[in-house]
Design a protein around this motif. Structure first.
Motif, PDB file in Angstrom:
ATOM      1  N   GLY A  64       0.792  -1.212   0.000  1.00  0.00           N
ATOM      2  CA  GLY A  64       0.000   0.000   0.000  1.00  0.00           C
ATOM      3  C   GLY A  64       0.829   1.269   0.000  1.00  0.00           C
ATOM      4  N   LEU A  65       0.153   2.407   0.160  1.00  0.00           N
ATOM      5  CA  LEU A  65       0.774   3.727   0.154  1.00  0.00           C
ATOM      6  C   LEU A  65       1.831   3.819   1.253  1.00  0.00           C
ATOM      7  N   GLY A  66       3.053   4.196   0.869  1.00  0.00           N
ATOM      8  CA  GLY A  66       4.122   4.330   1.832  1.00  0.00           C
ATOM      9  C   GLY A  66       4.752   3.022   2.251  1.00  0.00           C
ATOM     10  N   GLY A  67       4.239   1.903   1.734  1.00  0.00           N
ATOM     11  CA  GLY A  67       4.762   0.601   2.113  1.00  0.00           C
ATOM     12  C   GLY A  67       5.807   0.090   1.146  1.00  0.00           C
ATOM     13  N   SER A  68       6.104  -1.187   1.264  1.00  0.00           N
ATOM     14  CA  SER A  68       7.068  -1.831   0.379  1.00  0.00           C
ATOM     15  C   SER A  68       6.816  -3.334   0.404  1.00  0.00           C
ATOM     16  N   SER A  69       7.595  -4.051  -0.378  1.00  0.00           N
ATOM     17  CA  SER A  69       7.468  -5.508  -0.411  1.00  0.00           C
ATOM     18  C   SER A  69       7.708  -6.128   0.961  1.00  0.00           C
ATOM     19  N   GLN A  70       8.444  -5.440   1.815  1.00  0.00           N
ATOM     20  CA  GLN A  70       8.746  -5.977   3.149  1.00  0.00           C
ATOM     21  C   GLN A  70       7.487  -6.161   3.986  1.00  0.00           C
ATOM     22  N   ASN A  71       6.429  -5.429   3.669  1.00  0.00           N
ATOM     23  CA  ASN A  71       5.173  -5.580   4.405  1.00  0.00           C
ATOM     24  C   ASN A  71       4.613  -6.994   4.306  1.00  0.00           C
ATOM     25  N   TRP A  72       5.071  -7.754   3.311  1.00  0.00           N
ATOM     26  CA  TRP A  72       4.520  -9.084   3.061  1.00  0.00           C
ATOM     27  C   TRP A  72       5.426 -10.212   3.559  1.00  0.00           C
ATOM     28  N   SER A  73       6.557  -9.884   4.151  1.00  0.00           N
ATOM     29  CA  SER A  73       7.528 -10.929   4.518  1.00  0.00           C
ATOM     30  C   SER A  73       6.942 -11.989   5.440  1.00  0.00           C
ATOM     31  N   ALA A  74       6.201 -11.591   6.459  1.00  0.00           N
ATOM     32  CA  ALA A  74       5.646 -12.555   7.413  1.00  0.00           C
ATOM     33  C   ALA A  74       4.647 -13.484   6.736  1.00  0.00           C
ATOM     34  N   LEU A  75       3.779 -12.936   5.901  1.00  0.00           N
ATOM     35  CA  LEU A  75       2.784 -13.768   5.242  1.00  0.00           C
ATOM     36  C   LEU A  75       3.435 -14.679   4.203  1.00  0.00           C
ATOM     37  N   MET A  76       4.431 -14.171   3.484  1.00  0.00           N
ATOM     38  CA  MET A  76       5.106 -15.012   2.498  1.00  0.00           C
ATOM     39  C   MET A  76       5.806 -16.182   3.177  1.00  0.00           C
ATOM     40  N   ALA A  77       6.410 -15.931   4.337  1.00  0.00           N
ATOM     41  CA  ALA A  77       7.063 -17.013   5.069  1.00  0.00           C
ATOM     42  C   ALA A  77       6.047 -18.065   5.495  1.00  0.00           C
ATOM     43  N   SER A  78       4.853 -17.621   5.884  1.00  0.00           N
ATOM     44  CA  SER A  78       3.812 -18.539   6.325  1.00  0.00           C
ATOM     45  C   SER A  78       3.269 -19.378   5.175  1.00  0.00           C
ATOM     46  N   LEU A  79       3.222 -18.783   3.979  1.00  0.00           N
ATOM     47  CA  LEU A  79       2.630 -19.459   2.826  1.00  0.00           C
ATOM     48  C   LEU A  79       3.650 -20.182   1.954  1.00  0.00           C
ATOM     49  N   ALA A  80       4.921 -20.115   2.324  1.00  0.00           N
ATOM     50  CA  ALA A  80       5.973 -20.661   1.467  1.00  0.00           C
ATOM     51  C   ALA A  80       5.863 -22.168   1.268  1.00  0.00           C
ATOM     52  N   ASP A  81       5.192 -22.862   2.177  1.00  0.00           N
ATOM     53  CA  ASP A  81       5.020 -24.301   1.989  1.00  0.00           C
ATOM     54  C   ASP A  81       3.972 -24.610   0.922  1.00  0.00           C
ATOM     55  N   SER A  82       3.252 -23.560   0.494  1.00  0.00           N
ATOM     56  CA  SER A  82       2.145 -23.771  -0.425  1.00  0.00           C
ATOM     57  C   SER A  82       2.274 -23.022  -1.744  1.00  0.00           C
ATOM     58  N   LEU A  83       2.978 -21.874  -1.714  1.00  0.00           N
ATOM     59  CA  LEU A  83       3.038 -20.996  -2.882  1.00  0.00           C
ATOM     60  C   LEU A  83       4.465 -20.586  -3.209  1.00  0.00           C
ATOM     61  N   ASP A  84       4.670 -20.183  -4.446  1.00  0.00           N
ATOM     62  CA  ASP A  84       5.907 -19.556  -4.884  1.00  0.00           C
ATOM     63  C   ASP A  84       5.657 -18.046  -4.815  1.00  0.00           C
ATOM     64  N   CYS A  85       6.228 -17.372  -3.817  1.00  0.00           N
ATOM     65  CA  CYS A  85       5.820 -16.014  -3.447  1.00  0.00           C
ATOM     66  C   CYS A  85       6.748 -14.932  -3.985  1.00  0.00           C
ATOM     67  N   HIS A  86       6.135 -13.861  -4.517  1.00  0.00           N
ATOM     68  CA  HIS A  86       6.873 -12.721  -5.031  1.00  0.00           C
ATOM     69  C   HIS A  86       6.136 -11.445  -4.645  1.00  0.00           C
ATOM     70  N   ALA A  87       6.864 -10.458  -4.133  1.00  0.00           N
ATOM     71  CA  ALA A  87       6.281  -9.169  -3.761  1.00  0.00           C
ATOM     72  C   ALA A  87       7.112  -8.064  -4.388  1.00  0.00           C
TER      73      ALA A  87
END
Length: 347
Positions: A64-87
């Motif tokens: 979102g506004l003022g954010g960055s890809s780092q905002n998604w690090s926790a969720l990507m780590a949680s979903l890494a067993d299921s998805l190939d994640c890119h932010a």
């Protein structure tokens, strides 16, 4: 949004930026050069063998506004067993430089996402968007249904008129002269004070952010604040959001939402100070195939505050999609409201 073929851009090699983003264990970063812009993309590869073999389904995350890809690090780590994640870092945000044309409208940000997906051949993806990134993701899903397998929107910046009072100061960034006045009045603020103000705005309970994370956030905030284009990007992107609220007809974000074909998960925080939870019901009616999760303890960034709840809700959505595919069930509007008040420490 035109479905231009950007496949030629894929020939440009991706490289790790020399002074790139701070990465958590298991993450990588690269820069992708596209026509008129360069994008830094944070990735976390699939960590478990996929049942039945083959590659994991790709996911793309839009901040979102003022954010960055780092905002998604926790969720990507949680979903890494299921998805190939890119932010991605949207143009001018995070570590991505400003676009050549200086266009920060919602439509321009959506074109950047489409260019990236087309260039790397990742579609269809599970597309996630937060706040401004939610509005961007709606445009992508409406214009290019071939690129979107499912849509998860966390506090999406869909038109809310009038906005709740706590969101007005952010919207005032779009008013000529006011950002300069704010910059002058706060120029003596320490990074820690700026960070505290930001966390209070986006978190339902900013106390959940520990000292180490606060210090890292303050360092990152100061780095961005010192960029020569910081205010230009923030002002123009805020104007882009405000302008998108005034569009009518087929360009209206609500009309775009009605055109989305992908199964959609909507997540709202009851304590959100920027996007009111009162918009949740309207959103669930607008999307033809929607599920709604409200989290009483969450603010504006549920994927950072309660990543395990967002993870669980997404997996339920994905399981439902898989069940439909197996049974041949017809797509249709499925609006369900999930009460997570106990799990989320609701008020």
């Amino acid at each position: 949004m035109a479905s231009t073929d950007y496949s030629q851009a894929a020939a440009v090699p991706a490289v790790v930026p020399p002074a790139g983003p701070v990465l958590t264990a298991g993450e990588t970063a690269r820069t992708v050069q596209l026509p008129g812009l360069g994008l830094v993309v944070r990735s976390r590869a699939h960590t478990a063998p996929r049942q039945g073999g083959g590659e994991a389904e790709p996911a793309m995350f839009v901040h979102g506004l003022g954010g960055s890809s780092q905002n998604w690090s926790a969720l990507m780590a949680s979903l890494a067993d299921s998805l190939d994640c890119h932010a991605l870092d949207l143009p001018g945000f995070g570590h991505s430089p400003p676009p050549d044309d200086g266009n920060y409208s919602i439509a321009a940000h959506a074109r950047a996402v489409v260019k990236l997906l087309d260039a790397e051949g990742r579609g269809p993806v599970h597309l996630f968007g937060n706040s401004m990134g939610g509005a961007v993701s709606v445009k992508v899903a409406a214009a290019r249904p071939d690129l979107v397998r499912s849509l998860t929107l966390i506090s999406p910046a869909l038109p809310e008129v009038p906005p709740q009072l706590s969101a007005v100061p952010t919207a005032l960034l779009s008013v000529p002269g006011l950002p300069a006045l704010y910059a002058r009045s706060t120029r003596e603020w320490a990074p820690e004070r700026r960070t505290t103000a930001l966390l209070s705005l986006i978190y339902g309970d900013p106390a959940v952010v520990g000292e180490t994370a606060r210090a890292a956030a303050a360092d990152e905030y100061q780095r961005r604040f010192d960029l020569p284009y910081f205010w230009d990007v923030m002002i123009r992107s805020t104007r882009g959001i405000v302008n998108s609220y005034t569009l009518g007809g087929q360009h209206s974000l609500w009309r775009q939402a009605e055109r989305v074909l992908a199964p959609t998960l909507l997540i709202y925080g009851v304590r959100d100070k920027l996007v009111s939870v009162r918009m949740a019901r309207r959103a669930s009616r607008a999307f033809r195939d929607s599920r709604l999760l409200t989290i009483p303890g969450a603010g504006h960034v549920a994927m950072m505050e309660y990543p395990y709840l967002v993870d669980r809700a997404f997996r339920d959505l994905r399981d439902d999609i898989a069940t439909r595919a197996r049974t041949g069930a017809a797509d249709g509007t499925v609006t369900s409201t999930t009460d997570m008040s106990t799990a989320a420490g609701g008020s």
